[in-house]
Design a protein around this motif. Sequence first.
Motif, PDB file in Angstrom:
ATOM      1  N   TYR A 162      36.357  19.799 -79.476  1.00 59.03           N
ATOM      2  CA  TYR A 162      37.071  19.243 -78.327  1.00 59.03           C
ATOM      3  C   TYR A 162      36.523  19.758 -77.002  1.00 59.03           C
ATOM      4  N   TYR A 163      36.361  21.089 -76.877  1.00 59.38           N
ATOM      5  CA  TYR A 163      35.882  21.641 -75.611  1.00 59.38           C
ATOM      6  C   TYR A 163      34.435  21.257 -75.354  1.00 59.38           C
ATOM      7  N   LEU A 164      33.583  21.348 -76.375  1.00 56.60           N
ATOM      8  CA  LEU A 164      32.157  21.061 -76.203  1.00 56.60           C
ATOM      9  C   LEU A 164      31.874  19.573 -76.048  1.00 56.60           C
ATOM     10  N   ALA A 165      32.882  18.745 -76.269  1.00 57.37           N
ATOM     11  CA  ALA A 165      32.741  17.289 -76.097  1.00 57.37           C
ATOM     12  C   ALA A 165      31.530  16.773 -76.876  1.00 57.37           C
ATOM     13  N   ALA A 166      31.618  16.898 -78.190  1.00 60.17           N
ATOM     14  CA  ALA A 166      30.478  16.586 -79.050  1.00 60.17           C
ATOM     15  C   ALA A 166      29.963  15.169 -78.858  1.00 60.17           C
ATOM     16  N   ARG A 167      30.877  14.213 -78.745  1.00 61.68           N
ATOM     17  CA  ARG A 167      30.491  12.802 -78.627  1.00 61.68           C
ATOM     18  C   ARG A 167      30.821  12.314 -77.224  1.00 61.68           C
ATOM     19  N   GLN A 168      29.801  11.822 -76.516  1.00 64.68           N
ATOM     20  CA  GLN A 168      29.973  11.400 -75.129  1.00 64.68           C
ATOM     21  C   GLN A 168      29.461   9.989 -74.869  1.00 64.68           C
ATOM     22  N   SER A 169      28.965   9.322 -75.890  1.00 59.33           N
ATOM     23  CA  SER A 169      28.394   7.981 -75.703  1.00 59.33           C
ATOM     24  C   SER A 169      29.465   6.906 -75.811  1.00 59.33           C
ATOM     25  N   PHE A 170      29.359   5.886 -74.968  1.00 62.98           N
ATOM     26  CA  PHE A 170      30.163   4.688 -75.136  1.00 62.98           C
ATOM     27  C   PHE A 170      29.614   3.897 -76.323  1.00 62.98           C
ATOM     28  N   ASP A 171      30.504   3.189 -77.012  1.00 66.79           N
ATOM     29  CA  ASP A 171      30.110   2.495 -78.231  1.00 66.79           C
ATOM     30  C   ASP A 171      29.083   1.405 -77.960  1.00 66.79           C
ATOM     31  N   MET A 172      29.203   0.715 -76.836  1.00 69.10           N
ATOM     32  CA  MET A 172      28.232  -0.303 -76.445  1.00 69.10           C
ATOM     33  C   MET A 172      28.157  -0.346 -74.928  1.00 69.10           C
ATOM     34  N   THR A 173      26.949  -0.428 -74.399  1.00 73.77           N
ATOM     35  CA  THR A 173      26.769  -0.457 -72.957  1.00 73.77           C
ATOM     36  C   THR A 173      25.675  -1.449 -72.578  1.00 73.77           C
ATOM     37  N   ALA A 174      25.776  -1.957 -71.373  1.00 74.29           N
ATOM     38  CA  ALA A 174      24.691  -2.692 -70.718  1.00 74.29           C
ATOM     39  C   ALA A 174      24.634  -2.159 -69.293  1.00 74.29           C
ATOM     40  N   VAL A 175      23.473  -1.635 -68.890  1.00 75.75           N
ATOM     41  CA  VAL A 175      23.348  -0.928 -67.619  1.00 75.75           C
ATOM     42  C   VAL A 175      22.136  -1.452 -66.859  1.00 75.75           C
ATOM     43  N   LEU A 176      22.322  -1.704 -65.570  1.00 76.39           N
ATOM     44  CA  LEU A 176      21.221  -2.109 -64.700  1.00 76.39           C
ATOM     45  C   LEU A 176      21.257  -1.286 -63.426  1.00 76.39           C
ATOM     46  N   HIS A 177      20.147  -0.592 -63.139  1.00 76.13           N
ATOM     47  CA  HIS A 177      19.967   0.095 -61.868  1.00 76.13           C
ATOM     48  C   HIS A 177      18.917  -0.678 -61.070  1.00 76.13           C
ATOM     49  N   TYR A 178      19.294  -1.107 -59.889  1.00 74.51           N
ATOM     50  CA  TYR A 178      18.372  -1.888 -59.059  1.00 74.51           C
ATOM     51  C   TYR A 178      18.353  -1.316 -57.653  1.00 74.51           C
ATOM     52  N   GLN A 179      17.189  -0.804 -57.251  1.00 74.03           N
ATOM     53  CA  GLN A 179      17.017  -0.237 -55.917  1.00 74.03           C
ATOM     54  C   GLN A 179      16.462  -1.301 -54.986  1.00 74.03           C
ATOM     55  N   ILE A 180      17.270  -1.722 -54.023  1.00 72.87           N
ATOM     56  CA  ILE A 180      16.899  -2.808 -53.127  1.00 72.87           C
ATOM     57  C   ILE A 180      15.845  -2.356 -52.124  1.00 72.87           C
TER      58      ILE A 180
END
Length: 422
Positions: A162-180
């Motif tokens: 619990y303290y060490l937060a073993a699992r931190q990933s979301f089950d499914m993600t879609a991510v876009l980083h766009y630098q204008i």
Amino acid sequence: MKKNIFSIAVLTAMGSTAVNAQALPEQLTVKPVIDLTAATFYSDKSYDGMTTDSKSWQEVVAKYGVEAEYKLDQGTLYSSLIAVSSATFGDGDAAGITTGDERKTSLEQWNLGWRNGSVEDATIDASIGRQKVQIADGFLVAGDALNFGKGYGDELDRGGAYYLAARQSFDMTAVLHYQINDALKTHWYYLESSNKAQNEAKLWSADFEYQYANSDFGLTYLQITDVADKETQRDDLKDIAVRAKKQVNEQLALAAEYVHQDQKQGNENAWYASAQYTFDQVKYQPTLGYRFSSFSEQYDGLFYGNTDAGFGTWFQGEVAANYSGPYSTNARIHQLSLQGSVQENLHLGVLGYKFDTIDKSSGENLDGAEVDLFAVWSPTQNVNVIPLIGFYKPKKDVNNGGAQMGDKDTNTYAQLILQYVY
């Protein structure tokens, strides 16, 4: 048996990668990932609602897998495959969230992405998969890191640690980083959580960062699109957050953020303001900091948590934030910090907190104070040794609206974390 086979398969792949590295194409880079963390904890007081006894427990987390990059003429493809094994031993944690009987091995991360340059220089970076995601400074989202054990029922168990937060990933993600351009960055997220303790929330978010001279400004919009239980306040929740950071000079840094939260039953809010001053003319160049934060009576902290900034980010107080409360709702929190590096590989710090409950009409009173002293020692490039001792003094015990069992005397809390990162 399946868990053991999966672990062996990943480790075998890592070994094969190391052996055959010379045979890989020049464009392809594959490296193993090994992150081993073991920690032991002690709390003189309990917050589980059942016992007044002290608690002693241990947590272990092992992350192992591979990361790969393939350079193209027009950018870089990247991917990862990482498993995690976790366990809690002993009495279970001070809040009774874990029992000491948790053991689990599972796939923690897989992703596939493309960026149009190096990590530092890319202006477009898109990825999908199961991965940890942090939005802005983590005040709203810092991974899906709430790791319950069997203490609140087997259906919420994510494998302990619990303290060490073993699992931190979301089950499914879609991510876009766009630098204008050089000044403006945009970030777009779709996140799905399978964490029952987080009501299996699905959400999307857009974040904008603008840099001008020595100032940074940010705007975040976040909306929950679906939850498992639609009768909760989290259903259709919306956040609008604005933030700013200012490096006034080499010594003084200021930061603030405000969140307006739209819930079905009304509006809530949270905000903080902080200042840090570095005494660069003094030996060890210590940094003195103060932060005030406020979270309204029904504010939902969502996926807030610890970040790379270390102790005292959005888990405020090792005892208060992890075991006794408040948990970033119905509270005003004063934080005073003093930190500095006495050697290149030894960082020392002390954090002081004062917690005030805003609305006591329900009978809950989590007023209190806490002081945490810690060190981060890195004897080698791969090894970290992190001891901490804390003293927590609640204003009320469990029989008078507080959370501490037995009495309201000062609780002595201690932990030691050992970490190996390859």
